[in-house]
Design a protein around this motif. Structure first.
Motif, PDB file in Angstrom:
ATOM      1  N   VAL A  31      29.876  31.542  40.485  1.00 39.44           N
ATOM      2  CA  VAL A  31      29.725  31.188  39.082  1.00 39.44           C
ATOM      3  C   VAL A  31      30.222  32.306  38.153  1.00 39.44           C
ATOM      4  O   VAL A  31      29.834  32.379  36.994  1.00 39.44           O
ATOM      5  CB  VAL A  31      28.264  30.812  38.735  1.00 39.44           C
ATOM      6  N   ALA A  32      31.097  33.154  38.658  1.00 44.11           N
ATOM      7  CA  ALA A  32      31.648  34.241  37.846  1.00 44.11           C
ATOM      8  C   ALA A  32      32.404  33.709  36.629  1.00 44.11           C
ATOM      9  O   ALA A  32      32.543  34.415  35.631  1.00 44.11           O
ATOM     10  CB  ALA A  32      32.558  35.122  38.699  1.00 44.11           C
ATOM     11  N   TRP A  33      32.853  32.476  36.696  1.00 42.15           N
ATOM     12  CA  TRP A  33      33.579  31.847  35.582  1.00 42.15           C
ATOM     13  C   TRP A  33      32.703  31.689  34.336  1.00 42.15           C
ATOM     14  O   TRP A  33      33.208  31.429  33.246  1.00 42.15           O
ATOM     15  CB  TRP A  33      34.136  30.486  36.010  1.00 42.15           C
ATOM     16  N   LEU A  34      31.385  31.885  34.459  1.00 42.04           N
ATOM     17  CA  LEU A  34      30.506  31.774  33.295  1.00 42.04           C
ATOM     18  C   LEU A  34      30.770  32.870  32.273  1.00 42.04           C
ATOM     19  O   LEU A  34      30.449  32.731  31.100  1.00 42.04           O
ATOM     20  CB  LEU A  34      29.034  31.823  33.736  1.00 42.04           C
ATOM     21  N   ASP A  35      31.379  33.963  32.702  1.00 40.39           N
ATOM     22  CA  ASP A  35      31.722  35.050  31.805  1.00 40.39           C
ATOM     23  C   ASP A  35      33.164  34.841  31.357  1.00 40.39           C
ATOM     24  O   ASP A  35      34.092  35.381  31.932  1.00 40.39           O
ATOM     25  CB  ASP A  35      31.572  36.400  32.519  1.00 40.39           C
ATOM     26  N   THR A  36      33.347  34.028  30.318  1.00 40.60           N
ATOM     27  CA  THR A  36      34.689  33.616  29.912  1.00 40.60           C
ATOM     28  C   THR A  36      35.395  34.612  29.000  1.00 40.60           C
ATOM     29  O   THR A  36      36.604  34.631  28.936  1.00 40.60           O
ATOM     30  CB  THR A  36      34.655  32.258  29.183  1.00 40.60           C
ATOM     31  N   GLY A  37      34.633  35.390  28.237  1.00 38.40           N
ATOM     32  CA  GLY A  37      35.258  36.310  27.304  1.00 38.40           C
ATOM     33  C   GLY A  37      35.828  35.618  26.078  1.00 38.40           C
ATOM     34  O   GLY A  37      36.492  36.219  25.254  1.00 38.40           O
ATOM     35  N   SER A  38      35.562  34.334  25.943  1.00 39.79           N
ATOM     36  CA  SER A  38      36.058  33.548  24.819  1.00 39.79           C
ATOM     37  C   SER A  38      35.288  33.910  23.546  1.00 39.79           C
ATOM     38  O   SER A  38      34.153  34.366  23.608  1.00 39.79           O
ATOM     39  CB  SER A  38      35.868  32.055  25.138  1.00 39.79           C
ATOM     40  N   VAL A  39      35.927  33.697  22.389  1.00 43.31           N
ATOM     41  CA  VAL A  39      35.264  33.928  21.112  1.00 43.31           C
ATOM     42  C   VAL A  39      35.547  32.752  20.191  1.00 43.31           C
ATOM     43  O   VAL A  39      36.688  32.339  20.019  1.00 43.31           O
ATOM     44  CB  VAL A  39      35.749  35.232  20.434  1.00 43.31           C
ATOM     45  N   TYR A  40      34.474  32.203  19.628  1.00 42.24           N
ATOM     46  CA  TYR A  40      34.570  31.131  18.640  1.00 42.24           C
ATOM     47  C   TYR A  40      33.866  31.633  17.384  1.00 42.24           C
ATOM     48  O   TYR A  40      32.638  31.674  17.320  1.00 42.24           O
ATOM     49  CB  TYR A  40      33.921  29.856  19.183  1.00 42.24           C
TER      50      TYR A  40
END
Length: 187
Positions: A31-40
């Protein structure tokens, strides 16, 4: 009256994080994909104090054995909140707050948990969540969608019969995640 306003005075909330394409883990359970680094930028941000206050409102967690093992690997995010692990396997107890249960799920919720806990959170895994939904034991769904497509993995919802849910709320967060809150439609 909706199931979330049931006469028993308890609410079972299914809470899960999913990718945009409906997966809750990669095929290897990563589940490492939970840390996306995205910003909204237009999203909201929850302070650590607000998050801690909210978590204190949860009276009990219910999870399957694989989710239990994964939570232990991650450092046990459930604190001292009572937690019931549904499993047929013999697992070592590692926390005083954890008890193991093997049996009928309606009995678990209506006889064992409802008299003691008002706010019950079902947090995984997929098969247990699906079984709770099949048995109409879920009063609310809080589904958080992560801004990522995985392409394959473990699906949260598969092979369920049609069910109707009422949208209660939508929250977009600064990290790009969106939380969808639903209540069970009146029967």
């Amino acid at each position: 009256m909706s199931r979330s306003e049931n006469a028993k005075g308890r609410t079972v909330t299914l809470h899960m994080v999913s990718s945009l394409d409906g997966f809750i883990a990669k095929p290897d359970n990563n589940v490492a994909w939970l840390d996306t680094g995205s910003v909204y930028e237009a999203g909201v941000c929850i302070s650590a104090e607000e998050a801690a206050a909210f978590v204190k409102t949860i009276d009990c967690y219910v999870l399957g054995s694989r989710t239990y093992e994964h939570a232990l690997e991650l450092g046990w995010p459930y604190g001292d909140t009572p937690t019931v692990v549904v499993t047929g396997r013999k697992l070592p107890p590692t926390k005083k707050s954890v008890e193991f249960y093997a049996g009928d799920l309606k009995t678990l919720v209506d006889v064992k948990l409802a008299p003691r806990y008002r706010n019950i959170w079902l947090v995984g895994g997929a098969m247990l969540c699906q079984r709770f939904l099949e048995l109409s034991l879920v009063d609310e769904i809080k589904l958080t969608i992560a801004p990522v497509l995985l392409g394959e993995g473990l699906r949260l919802f598969s092979s369920l019969t049609e069910q109707r849910w009422n949208l209660k709320n939508v929250v977009a967060y600064k990290n790009g995640f969106v939380e969808l809150s639903y209540s069970a439609a009146a029967a």
